[in-house]
Design an enzyme around this catalytic site. Structure first.
Site, PDB file in Angstrom:
ATOM      1  N   HIS A  27       5.205   2.816  -6.796  1.00  0.00           N
ATOM      2  CA  HIS A  27       5.482   1.718  -5.876  1.00  0.00           C
ATOM      3  C   HIS A  27       4.228   0.881  -5.634  1.00  0.00           C
ATOM      4  O   HIS A  27       3.103   1.300  -5.949  1.00  0.00           O
ATOM      5  CB  HIS A  27       6.022   2.247  -4.535  1.00  0.00           C
ATOM      6  CG  HIS A  27       5.046   3.105  -3.802  1.00  0.00           C
ATOM      7  ND1 HIS A  27       4.860   4.452  -4.084  1.00  0.00           N
ATOM      8  CD2 HIS A  27       4.179   2.831  -2.793  1.00  0.00           C
ATOM      9  CE1 HIS A  27       3.947   4.960  -3.294  1.00  0.00           C
ATOM     10  NE2 HIS A  27       3.499   3.995  -2.493  1.00  0.00           N
TER      11      HIS A  27
ATOM     12  N   HIS B  70       1.052   2.519  -7.907  1.00  0.00           N
ATOM     13  CA  HIS B  70       0.584   3.898  -7.808  1.00  0.00           C
ATOM     14  C   HIS B  70       1.705   4.853  -7.431  1.00  0.00           C
ATOM     15  O   HIS B  70       2.819   4.446  -7.098  1.00  0.00           O
ATOM     16  CB  HIS B  70      -0.553   4.017  -6.782  1.00  0.00           C
ATOM     17  CG  HIS B  70      -0.137   3.627  -5.391  1.00  0.00           C
ATOM     18  ND1 HIS B  70      -0.172   2.324  -4.941  1.00  0.00           N
ATOM     19  CD2 HIS B  70       0.331   4.356  -4.346  1.00  0.00           C
ATOM     20  CE1 HIS B  70       0.248   2.276  -3.687  1.00  0.00           C
ATOM     21  NE2 HIS B  70       0.560   3.509  -3.305  1.00  0.00           N
TER      22      HIS B  70
ATOM     23  N   ASP C 262       2.366  -1.075  -2.477  1.00  0.00           N
ATOM     24  CA  ASP C 262       2.400  -1.055  -1.010  1.00  0.00           C
ATOM     25  C   ASP C 262       2.881  -2.373  -0.419  1.00  0.00           C
ATOM     26  O   ASP C 262       3.633  -2.391   0.559  1.00  0.00           O
ATOM     27  CB  ASP C 262       1.007  -0.707  -0.460  1.00  0.00           C
ATOM     28  CG  ASP C 262       0.714   0.784  -0.575  1.00  0.00           C
ATOM     29  OD1 ASP C 262       1.615   1.534  -0.982  1.00  0.00           O
ATOM     30  OD2 ASP C 262      -0.416   1.188  -0.265  1.00  0.00           O
TER      31      ASP C 262
ATOM     32  N   ARG D 157      -0.084  19.626   1.023  1.00  0.00           N
ATOM     33  CA  ARG D 157      -1.057  18.523   0.968  1.00  0.00           C
ATOM     34  C   ARG D 157      -0.954  17.695   2.246  1.00  0.00           C
ATOM     35  O   ARG D 157       0.130  17.248   2.622  1.00  0.00           O
ATOM     36  CB  ARG D 157      -0.756  17.654  -0.254  1.00  0.00           C
ATOM     37  CG  ARG D 157      -1.593  16.385  -0.429  1.00  0.00           C
ATOM     38  CD  ARG D 157      -0.934  15.545  -1.512  1.00  0.00           C
ATOM     39  NE  ARG D 157      -1.705  14.409  -1.973  1.00  0.00           N
ATOM     40  CZ  ARG D 157      -1.648  13.191  -1.456  1.00  0.00           C
ATOM     41  NH1 ARG D 157      -0.876  12.964  -0.389  1.00  0.00           N
ATOM     42  NH2 ARG D 157      -2.343  12.204  -1.975  1.00  0.00           N
TER      43      ARG D 157
END
Length: 333
Positions: free
Chosen positions: A244, A303, A246, A313
């Site tokens: 996607h 990214h 941002d 995470r």
């Protein structure tokens, strides 16, 4: 004996050999090794007949075989090119004061920022720094995230907690964690003040590295903690691994930053941050506790987050806008 010796000396060599042999009652025999070599050469000259008949052949055999060989090489090159190339921009065990990679800004990103004087970056790209946020500050934020997420949690692989609004993933929906009774025991003003210090550091780092005026960029929503695991996705919000941009997701985003709260390879496997660049090249950042990644939010920085294989995470996303109408104030509790 002396007479014989004188006669032998006066003779030619061939005759000497013959006489000497005769004198010793020996016969000169033909050289067996020479005879054997001759016979061996004769045998070598005799063609060997194939056991199962003559070998198959067809017209232009050499040309066809070379074509097949070249085609195979092209196939290998094509297959390898489809696999793509990976560049590790920041390894987990490396420590960077600052590492940057410049890119050409996407045209729509540049055109929009022209209407915000002083906010257009000198160059688009991405920056990684490991010396901006201290270990103690990172630990404080990690504890805030864990305390909040223990009050909810997504059924899928991604849990989100928005520090400003209190929105927290729970099941397949969101709740307001600040409305819960337990909130008063896990949040305090000291933790929020530490967050403000961290946000201010990142704010000035964005301005410094991209050559813009800090007074021209503003904190914008959402600012959120994320917890990612290998649990199968239940909703679209859980599919954090989808590529996607941002700015397409949040129109008012112009600069995005990520603060990693724990370590790739220690606390989790997978979960690396990957920029998808031109020519099938991936530029990868391995999360490191306290590492800050900053990048322009346009199409130049397509990214994704690699799927987590094991462990959990944690990260904090803080973003900035050039549009003052999309700005938000610091959170308070």
């Amino acid at each position: 004996m002396y007479i014989i010796y004188k006669i032998i000396i006066s003779m030619p060599k061939k005759q000497v050999k013959k006489t000497y042999c005769q004198h010793n009652n020996k016969e000169i025999l033909p050289d067996k090794s020479t005879s054997n070599n001759a016979n061996h050469n004769d045998r070598e000259n005799v063609p060997i007949q194939p056991k199962f008949g003559p070998a198959l052949s067809f017209p232009y055999q050499k040309i066809w075989s070379r074509c097949i060989l070249i085609s195979g090489l092209f196939l290998i090159v094509w297959f390898n090119s489809k696999q793509g190339k990976e560049i590790i921009f920041a390894k987990q065990h490396d420590t960077f004061l600052s590492r940057s990679q410049h890119l050409q800004c996407a045209p729509d990103y540049t055109n929009e920022l022209k209407i915000y004087p002083g906010c257009l970056p000198e160059k688009c790209g991405r920056i990684v720094t490991d010396n901006l946020i201290s270990s103690q500050e990172t630990d404080t934020l990690l504890q805030i995230a864990k305390n909040a997420m223990n009050l909810g949690g997504s059924d899928g692989g991604a849990t989100i907690f928005d520090l400003h609004t209190g929105a927290l993933s729970k099941g397949t929906k969101f709740i307001n964690v600040y409305a819960l009774k337990q909130a008063s025991s896990i949040f305090n003003s000291t933790d929020f003040n530490i967050y403000k210090i961290i946000k201010t550091k990142i704010h000035h780092a964005v301005a410094h590295h991209f050559g813009v005026d800090a007074d021209k960029i503003f904190l914008t929503k959402p600012t959120f903690f994320s917890r990612m695991t290998n649990t199968p996705a239940k909703t679209i919000h859980d599919k954090y691994w989808l590529p996607h941009i941002d700015k397409n997701t949040y129109e008012h985003f112009h600069y995005t930053s990520l603060l990693y709260l724990n370590d790739f390879g220690r606390d989790f496997d997978g979960g690396r941050f990957i920029f998808i660049d031109k020519n099938n090249v991936n530029t990868t950042i391995e999360p490191r506790k306290g590492r800050v990644s900053i990048f322009t939010s346009g199409a130049e920085n397509l990214h994704l987050v690699e799927r987590v294989n094991t462990g959990t995470r944690y990260a904090l996303t803080v973003s900035f806008t050039c549009n003052i109408n999309a700005s938000i104030s610091d959170p308070s509790y």
